[in-house]
Design an enzyme around this catalytic site. Sequence first.
Site, PDB file in Angstrom:
ATOM      1  N   GLU A  58     -36.187 -48.763 -65.553  1.00 50.47           N
ATOM      2  CA  GLU A  58     -36.221 -48.090 -67.086  1.00 50.47           C
ATOM      3  C   GLU A  58     -35.862 -46.767 -67.003  1.00 50.47           C
ATOM      4  OE1 GLU A  58     -39.773 -46.202 -68.188  1.00 50.47           O
ATOM      5  OE2 GLU A  58     -41.000 -47.738 -67.077  1.00 50.47           O
ATOM      6  N   LYS A 194     -51.057 -49.427 -66.938  1.00 47.67           N
ATOM      7  CA  LYS A 194     -51.668 -47.927 -66.713  1.00 47.67           C
ATOM      8  C   LYS A 194     -53.322 -48.015 -66.883  1.00 47.67           C
ATOM      9  CE  LYS A 194     -47.475 -46.177 -68.675  1.00 47.67           C
ATOM     10  NZ  LYS A 194     -46.767 -47.562 -68.875  1.00 47.67           N
TER      11      LYS A 194
END
Length: 323
Positions: A58, A194
């Site tokens: 990414e 996360k």
Amino acid sequence: PLVRSAPPTLQMLFLSLAAIGKLDVTGPHGARRAGPPLVVHAEVQAAIDAGEPVVALESTIITHGMPYPDNLHTARAVEEAVREAGAVPATVALLDGVCHVGLATEELTRLAQLGRERVAKCSRRDLAAVMARRGHGATTVSATMLLAHLAGVPVFVTGGIGGVHRGGEASMDVSADLTELSRTPVCVVCAGVKSILDIPRTLEVLETNGVAVAALGASEFPAFFTRSSGCAAPLTVANPHEAAALVLDRRCGARTHDLPISPQISELRGRVQFCVFQTHARGRVSRCTHCILPSQPLLHSKPLCHARPYTHTHTHTHTHTHT
């Protein structure tokens, strides 16, 4: 007749849509497929055609994760790590409205220099808008998966994926990454979700969406910064060979796999959990964005990393909603 009788602005819209409908891209092995303007780097395309390993990366971390030139050094280091492992890196991004799978050296440098001020953060939903205005875009997990799949790249490596935000049962703040994992057949290798997110609810959504989640060499689902989260991993694979077999096996209809790789920092788990808990307790949830905003400048408070470790398995947060 409908177009001729429409206002000028609608006429332009109709003509633009007609032009976009004629666009297509060349997929792997010369297959033609309708889709966005897509440029696959020559090295990446050659590896795909030869059946050699390619790893998608990414680009949000490059433009929105750190300043220049640290972001460029990091991006180059990540690509070099992929090469050292025997694969070809394919960093995914948008430049001048064109989707790129694999960036040349000068393109990677340009993206890093543009930074967050001139580069949009692109999820799947944002791709069309950035392409239409010929803008620049850094891809999140969902957009990277989509473009990697269109190019024929089956594996994508990232740090942490998005998930269900804390309080998501009320705010409905759920990352598009989870939906993408359920519909795009790309293996995502990551360090879990996360750590600021609601990990148990994220795992529930992944289960509901039929996403196979496996931890490599661990029985617990990782928490991004730390090896353990207090949540059992739905599946466990002992080594990379087992992971590869899981990804390649389509006989049971399992098309998409999220394979968290546990980082070797298990001793920090309690400290990280406590810091997340303390930050949420000090913050407030914005009604319009559902993001955590500090109620007081953290620079004037005690450093969070000096706090005593918080060892509870499940963290309960208390936040206040302000209009």
